[in-house]
Motif scaffolding. Sequence first.
Motif, mmCIF file in Angstrom:
data_model
loop_
_atom_site.group_PDB
_atom_site.id
_atom_site.type_symbol
_atom_site.label_atom_id
_atom_site.label_comp_id
_atom_site.label_asym_id
_atom_site.label_seq_id
_atom_site.Cartn_x
_atom_site.Cartn_y
_atom_site.Cartn_z
ATOM 1 N N HIS A 66 -11.661 -3.070 -3.955
ATOM 2 C CA HIS A 66 -10.360 -3.689 -3.683
ATOM 3 C C HIS A 66 -9.394 -3.215 -4.763
ATOM 4 C CE1 HIS A 66 -11.851 -6.209 -0.454
ATOM 5 N NE2 HIS A 66 -12.885 -6.502 -1.210
ATOM 6 N N GLU A 67 -9.190 -1.911 -4.785
ATOM 7 C CA GLU A 67 -8.353 -1.311 -5.806
ATOM 8 C C GLU A 67 -7.922 0.071 -5.351
ATOM 9 O OE1 GLU A 67 -11.514 -1.683 -8.674
ATOM 10 O OE2 GLU A 67 -11.790 0.491 -8.756
ATOM 11 N N ALA A 72 -5.892 -4.082 -6.280
ATOM 12 C CA ALA A 72 -4.944 -4.345 -5.196
ATOM 13 C C ALA A 72 -4.469 -5.790 -5.194
ATOM 14 C CB ALA A 72 -5.577 -3.983 -3.853
ATOM 15 N N ASP A 114 0.796 -1.213 0.000
ATOM 16 C CA ASP A 114 0.000 0.000 0.000
ATOM 17 C C ASP A 114 0.832 1.268 0.000
ATOM 18 O OD1 ASP A 114 -2.040 -1.730 0.103
ATOM 19 O OD2 ASP A 114 -2.785 -1.175 2.081
ATOM 20 N N ASN A 164 -7.283 1.033 -1.380
ATOM 21 C CA ASN A 164 -7.779 -0.319 -1.201
ATOM 22 C C ASN A 164 -8.635 -0.431 0.062
ATOM 23 O OD1 ASN A 164 -8.045 -3.140 -1.381
ATOM 24 N ND2 ASN A 164 -6.152 -3.464 -0.224
#
Length: 211
Positions: free
Chosen positions: A96-97, A119, A28, A82
């Motif tokens: 989820h990105e 992600a 991240d 994310n």
Amino acid sequence: MPMVLRALLLSALLTLVPVAIGVAVSGDATLSREPAAYKGTDLADFDTTKAVVQRAPFCDLVPAAAVTKALGTKATLAAYDNGEKSDAFPGGDVPHEYGCRFSPSDTAVVGEARGWVFAPPVTTDAAQAMAEASLTKACTALPAAPAYGAPSAGVLCPGDGVQTVSFRGLFGDAWLACSLTLPSAVAQDELVRRAGRWCVAVAQAASVPLT
């Protein structure tokens, strides 16, 4: 991508065993560098096989000039990471990105420029399925679309008074996508050209700089 399809694909991706090809960096951590100078490179002239896309936040690295050239006006950024809820999705669904949505600062101007990277790591088989799923009754394939990763897809999606061109594909184990929405009055070839240049800027922002 329709929300139902997006949810199904992401659900499938999250159950996959991560691939260990090592060409895209996970995590991240925000990419730490200055935005690259915008050159307005056509997608057909951009070698996507050399881009090493990271699965990390990248919106701050998108050149302002790229956004202005794509939309034809200054824009406001809405970015999300994310697992964050975002107004970019109906109901604030948690994506989820990592992604960004640029909307004209003047609310009277119609348009939107977006870019996002999944992600979770993506396998080639999953990417091929997503590329094929991009073609729907609402979105048709762009003829002779330049590659945007491998596998990849380029689609045209007409809407109510607008039309959207989107390119998406696999860069290593990173699924990267971008789109440009402009009024239907904009000529289709102009939309495709501007979308291609916008998507190059997104890929460069999300990638490790070539040395």
